[in-house]
Design a protein around this motif. Structure first.
Motif, PDB file in Angstrom:
ATOM      1  N   ASN A 102     -25.907   7.767  -0.708  1.00  0.00           N
ATOM      2  CA  ASN A 102     -25.257   8.065   0.571  1.00  0.00           C
ATOM      3  C   ASN A 102     -24.715   6.823   1.275  1.00  0.00           C
ATOM      4  N   PRO A 103     -25.491   5.734   1.402  1.00  0.00           N
ATOM      5  CA  PRO A 103     -24.910   4.554   2.059  1.00  0.00           C
ATOM      6  C   PRO A 103     -23.669   4.020   1.344  1.00  0.00           C
ATOM      7  N   ALA A 104     -23.651   4.089   0.006  1.00  0.00           N
ATOM      8  CA  ALA A 104     -22.465   3.636  -0.724  1.00  0.00           C
ATOM      9  C   ALA A 104     -21.264   4.523  -0.401  1.00  0.00           C
ATOM     10  N   TYR A 105     -21.504   5.820  -0.326  1.00  0.00           N
ATOM     11  CA  TYR A 105     -20.432   6.763   0.038  1.00  0.00           C
ATOM     12  C   TYR A 105     -19.911   6.455   1.437  1.00  0.00           C
ATOM     13  N   PHE A 106     -20.841   6.219   2.377  1.00  0.00           N
ATOM     14  CA  PHE A 106     -20.412   5.911   3.749  1.00  0.00           C
ATOM     15  C   PHE A 106     -19.558   4.640   3.765  1.00  0.00           C
TER      16      PHE A 106
END
Length: 396
Positions: A142-146
């Motif tokens: 998720n943090p990479a996607y954000f």
């Protein structure tokens, strides 16, 4: 327009990392909602639980698990799961039962006890799940996607890391005023900039945490509310639970490793925009009718995207809307008066329900120092894994 239902009561368990089970958080929130509604649990005809896959077997049958925790009394029971949209799916299930005559009053409950760190897909190997594939094959947690989404906004719209930081500054100031928020401290843009890089260009204070927490609602028919002595209750006017639209949606998922599917053109509108459009259409309203909004700020950059997808401004103008002060508490369209996920973190089955709690407090004029002046209509929106989306519009 579908028939409206009344919000008789709302309740929450404070967000945090408490180290206890989800049932405790949900039961606390449920009892608070019942007390707010002035109803005894035995008068509830149905209970809808938002599931948590991290809660073991009770988490998969949350409706029955909460009914047992509150004391078996014969109520109908429903359990739903839709990732981060679970709470809104629980609301729409309850809302369908009321006009059908299955119950005069329905209790909706969601709660979670989240693990430390960012969320990982639960339930073992799932090669037919595109979100599992995103994590395991692409490494796009998720943090990479954000971070990728933030970079896209910077490239396409010219947003800056300073713009993103101002979202956190705004939401932290509001969270400091919310007794249910996990983080109740104002921050400065300098503090955001000094926090650790998690997924470039986003820093630790740009990304929401994972949390424990619970939220609950008591919904009823309008007739029941009037008989109960509530002459002018907050009403849910629309609930949108939509999936994405693409030109081609057929994939042979078991054979993805060898699939030669051809890339397709992007959809005419994003999932977030379609969530909003359906809610507006059902409510017979538009962005200009909103007094305020609660949006799913998994990261600071994503809040700016919500501004555009909800129609609060034109595409590419989210940062300008923020800098002009329009989304501040005293602005034209305050956003995340609760403090948002920036101040709460994610307690997945509870967060869409918690958004409706905030809508209700604002529309009743009970939000204290974070009260939006003259609040008459509010929208709450979020999206979840595997294409789940949701929005709720409430009015007073």
């Amino acid at each position: 327009m579908t028939g409206e239902v009344a919000v008789l009561g709302v309740g929450m368990h404070p967000w945090g990392k408490w180290g206890r089970g989800f049932l405790e958080y949900g039961a606390v929130a449920a009892r608070a909602a019942l007390a707010d509604a002035g109803l005894d649990w035995r008068r509830i005809g149905s209970i809808v639980g938002a599931d948590t896959v991290r809660g073991g077997y009770p988490g998969y049958v949350a409706g029955a698990a909460f009914a047992k925790a509150l004391g078996w009394q014969g109520a109908r029971v429903t359990s739903v799961y839709a990732a981060c949209a679970s709470g809104a799916q629980a609301v729409i299930a309850a809302r369908a039962q009321i006009p059908a005559g299955l119950a005069d009053a329905v209790l909706v409950v969601g709660a979670d006890a989240a693990p430390k760190g960012f969320f990982r897909p639960a339930g073992g190997e799932r090669p037919d799940d595109p979100d599992w594939l995103r994590f395991r094959v692409l490494g796009a947690t998720n943090p990479a996607y954000f971070g990728l989404y933030a970079r896209r906004r910077m490239a396409v719209h010219g947003d800056t890391v300073e713009d993103f930081a101002q979202v956190k500054v705004k939401n932290a100031a509001l969270g400091a005023l919310n007794p249910y928020a996990r983080y109740r401290r104002r921050v400065t843009a300098e503090e955001v900039a000094a926090s650790a890089v998690v997924a470039d260009p986003l820093r630790l204070l740009d990304i929401c945490a994972t949390s424990d927490g619970g939220a609950a609602l008591v919904l009823s028919s309008m007739d029941f509310a009037h008989r109960h002595g509530v002459a002018r209750p907050v009403r849910i006017r629309a609930v949108s639970t939509v999936t994405p639209r693409y030109p081609s949606t057929v994939l042979d998922l078991p054979d993805l490793a060898t699939d030669s599917a051809v890339a397709v053109a992007p959809p005419a509108e994003s999932l977030r925009a379609s969530i909003a459009r359906e809610a507006y259409e059902e409510a017979g309203a538009g962005p200009g009718d909103l007094s305020f909004a609660e949006v799913y700020d998994l990261s600071t950059a994503l809040e700016l995207q919500w501004y555009e997808d909800l129609g609060l401004c034109a595409e590419g103008e989210g940062a300008k809307l923020l800098k002009d002060g329009a989304t501040a508490p005293d602005g034209r369209i305050p956003v995340n008066s609760s403090g948002g996920l920036a101040s709460f973190g994610e307690a997945v089955p509870a967060q869409a329900i918690a958004q409706v709690c905030e809508l209700t407090w604002q529309l009743r004029g009970e939000a204290g120092d974070r009260q939006v002046a003259g609040a008459r209509m509010g929208l709450a929106a979020n999206q979840g894994l595997f294409g789940h989306g949701s929005a709720v519009i409430a009015v007073r």
